[in-house]
Design an enzyme around this catalytic site. Structure first.
Site, mmCIF file in Angstrom:
data_model
loop_
_atom_site.group_PDB
_atom_site.id
_atom_site.type_symbol
_atom_site.label_atom_id
_atom_site.label_comp_id
_atom_site.label_asym_id
_atom_site.label_seq_id
_atom_site.Cartn_x
_atom_site.Cartn_y
_atom_site.Cartn_z
ATOM 1 N N GLU A 44 1.160 -1.161 0.158
ATOM 2 C CA GLU A 44 0.291 0.088 0.170
ATOM 3 C C GLU A 44 0.430 0.805 -0.091
ATOM 4 O OE1 GLU A 44 -2.903 -0.424 -0.539
ATOM 5 O OE2 GLU A 44 -3.769 -2.272 0.224
ATOM 6 N N CYS A 104 -2.025 9.042 2.824
ATOM 7 C CA CYS A 104 -2.456 8.623 1.626
ATOM 8 C C CYS A 104 -3.438 9.018 0.427
ATOM 9 C CB CYS A 104 -2.042 6.777 1.663
ATOM 10 S SG CYS A 104 -3.770 5.755 2.237
#
Ligand code: NAD
Length: 467
Positions: A241, A275
């Site tokens: 990720e 993110c």
């Protein structure tokens, strides 16, 4: 005196040869002393996990009970863990509490999630099924921006699938993970969840260690590439990720006031250190000035300060490096002639950067091309939607993206053209427990959240019976 934290290996406190001081990013006061692992610690943690694996892998009921107990413990200690979270990386108390509660609920949801078994083909001649088995030892390596939620997103599916885990949080924000390791000593069999602390060297040692079968990694794209290269030597499974540069694309028929407010929070929550934060905003040229005004109004209404302060909505950046990085990108924008609209700064010595809306920037600027990971966002005008979409997609990243407008067909069509693991419509950066998320392109590989995450933590086996 600063609180002293310890690592957890094999269900017990693990000795560390070295401790480092951790500072509150808002005040720069030393708040804790954190242990640092070395090669010996990494080995001990991996072997403890390997030793606990056979029994844990064999007892699904114990895994569900353990996960539920850990989820309950997070909820019962939510205030305490949220306090550590604010001190280790700066996010305001209400958000810290939200993160801890989300994580506790998430673990409890994993405790009750079915482990799938798929019938691939069944007739009078064959029965072919896909089953999931535990992989072995899993290494969970996390970033400092959501240290509790990222941890829960890894240990939830990892433990449910039957793996034992070595966690390595970011050395910039390790306190919450170390504390969760302590809580787990009472709730899980020894060695099932080990928590060590350290930097890149410790992360690399974990990835290169021959024993782990699986690496679940959250961090920057650059580190993700290194992890994948290191993992290649023994072909470890990887879930990555990584970074993002999410675009929000506004359409002509948008509810402008509502969108300006929602996009502000999607860009600047956690001071932009998310993110899936909005990192670029594309607006029809006709609406540019009106949107800029509405966004600036919201920006000026949110207070920046120490995260423990009453009514504070924006905290500091988590590290000095992050502050310098954002300041550098904003300086680059200024030097290209962009206009900066900025919010208030608190009078504190920590790593603060003012909330900044950047107007009149070209697409080649670093703030448009790179991940800023901080409270500064460019507003970019467009003339035609095709142009907006191709500019939004012109990125090595493909994590999230959003489209904002009233027309259902038009927003749906744009959402499907955006190159992103998640395309939101009239919202952004919303992650609900158990909903899958993952990155396209260089934003990652594999999924977290729900059954797909469990698959990623499992050995998938085809059982083919000839009748
Ligand atoms: P980082 O890459 O510097 O570090 C992340 C973690 O990896 C840390 O624990 C670090 O010690 C470790 N690490 C670094 N290099 C390593 C290597 N070669 N081998 C093994 N471990 C290594 O990232 P950061 O600054 O902590 O976090 C910010 C980044 O994380 C941003 O790019 C952000 O977008 C990304 N992020 C992504 C997600 C997601 O779900 N996609 C979520 C949060 C953050």
């Amino acid at each position: 005196p600063a609180a002293v934290f310890e690592m957890t290996i094999g269900g017990r406190a693990a000795a560390a040869t070295r401790h480092v001081d951790l500072r509150d990013p808002a005040t720069l006061e030393v708040v804790a002393s954190a242990p640092m692992a070395d090669a010996v610690t990494v080995d001990a943690a991996v072997f403890a996990a390997a030793g606990a694996f056979p029994e844990w892998a064999a007892d699904e009921a114990a895994r569900r009970a353990g996960l539920a107990a850990l989820g309950d413990a997070l909820l019962a200690h939510a205030d305490e863990i949220a306090g550590l979270l604010t001190r280790e990386m700066g996010k305001p108390t209400a958000y810290a509490l939200g993160e801890v509660k989300f994580s506790g609920i998430l673990l409890k949801k994993y405790a009750g999630l079915a482990i799938a078994e798929d019938v691939i083909k069944e007739d009078d001649r064959v029965a072919i099924r896909m089953i999931r088995k535990p992989l072995g030892v899993m290494a969970a390596i996390t970033a400092w921006n959501y240290p509790v939620a990222l941890l829960a997103q890894k240990i939830g599916p990892g433990l449910l699938a039957g793996n034992t885990i070595v966690v390595k949080p970011s050395p910039y924000a390790p306190l919450t993970a170390l504390r969760i390791g302590e809580l787990a000593r009472e709730l899980l069999p020894p060695g099932v969840l080990n928590v060590i602390n350290g930097g890149v060297d410790v992360g690399r040692a974990l990835v290169e260690h021959p024993l782990p079968a699986k690496i679940s990694f959250t961090g920057s794209t650059e580190a993700g590439r290194q992890v994948m290269a290191s993992a290649a030597t023994t072909l470890k499974r990887c879930t990555l990720e990584l970074g993002g540069n999410d675009a929000a694309v506004i359409l002509e028929d948008v509810d402008l006031a509502r969108a300006a407010k929602a996009i502000f929070f999607a860009a600047f929550d956690n001071s932009g250190q998310t993110c899936i934060a909005v990192k670029r905003i594309y607006v029809p040229r006709r609406l540019h000035d009106e949107f800029a005004d509405a966004f600036a109004t919201v920006m000026r209404s949110v207070r920046m300060g120490h995260g423990i302060g009453e009514g504070v909505g924006l905290g500091p950046l988590a590290t000095r490096f992050q502050r310098e990085h954002v300041a550098e990108l904003v300086e680059d924008a200024r030097s290209r002639g962009a206009t900066l609209v900025q919010g208030e700064m608190p009078g504190l010595p920590g790593w603060f950067h003012p909330a900044t809306l950047v107007l009149g920037l070209d697409d080649d600027a670093r703030l448009v091309r790179e991940e800023q990971f901080g409270p500064a966002v460019p507003l970019l005008a467009y003339d035609h939607i095709d142009d907006a979409i191709s500019r939004a997609n012109a990125s090595q990243y493909g994590l999230g993206a959003s489209v904002w407008g009233r027309d259902e067909a038009a927003t749906e069509a744009v959402a499907r053209r955006l190159e992103a693991g998640t395309a939101w419509i009239n919202t952004h950066a919303v992650l609900l427990p158990i909903v899958p998320y993952g990155g396209l392109k260089q934003s990652g590989m594999g999924f977290e959240g729900g059954p797909l995450a469990v698959d990623g933590c499992s050995a998938m086996q085809v059982v083919h019976r000839r009748k």
